[in-house]
Write a protein that holds these residues in place. Structure first.
Motif: not given
Length: 136
Positions: A43-46
């Motif tokens: 998860k890039e956003d995480l």
């Protein structure tokens, strides 16, 4: 090739504006993105949330006063924590500098060696923060 208008100069670091996340060259800026993403479940956003937390943290700024007061225990505590965080975030250049820095105060009663290593560590930290700020 980037034009002058594509380049922003901020605190002696250079970064390009207008690149998408997909074509960023993280590795050349000391970030092993490919190694980090699996740690964040893909998860890039995480991952980016944790990078933002790293930017907002004051931990690094506590190092210099601790070195100046020759508080090797405090320097070790902060450096050891930063070493773990930069390792987990795959900020490999910072992490590689923090390894000998941390060892320089492990079980020591002074900060002489850490004082010598600090300028290079501080410069890399500033460049890393500048780059991260530009992409997040």
């Amino acid at each position: 090739f980037l034009s002058i208008t594509d380049i922003i100069i901020h605190r002696n670091c250079y970064f390009s504006r207008g690149k998408t996340m997909e074509n960023m060259d993280y590795y050349s800026h000391g970030i092993d993105y490919a190694n980090a993403i699996p740690r964040f479940l893909g998860k890039e956003d995480l991952y980016f949330d944790f990078l933002r937390k790293f930017i907002a943290s004051n931990s690094f700024h506590e190092l210099k006063p601790a070195i100046e007061s020759n508080d090797a225990d405090k320097v070790f505590e902060i450096a050891h924590s930063l070493k773990g965080v930069t390792g987990n975030l795959s900020l490999y250049r910072l992490n590689q500098l923090l390894i000998p820095f941390t060892e320089s105060v492990r079980n020591k009663d002074n900060c002489l060696e850490a004082k010598e290593l600090f300028p290079q560590l501080e410069e890399e930290y500033q460049q890393t923060i500048c780059y991260l700020t530009s992409i997040l």
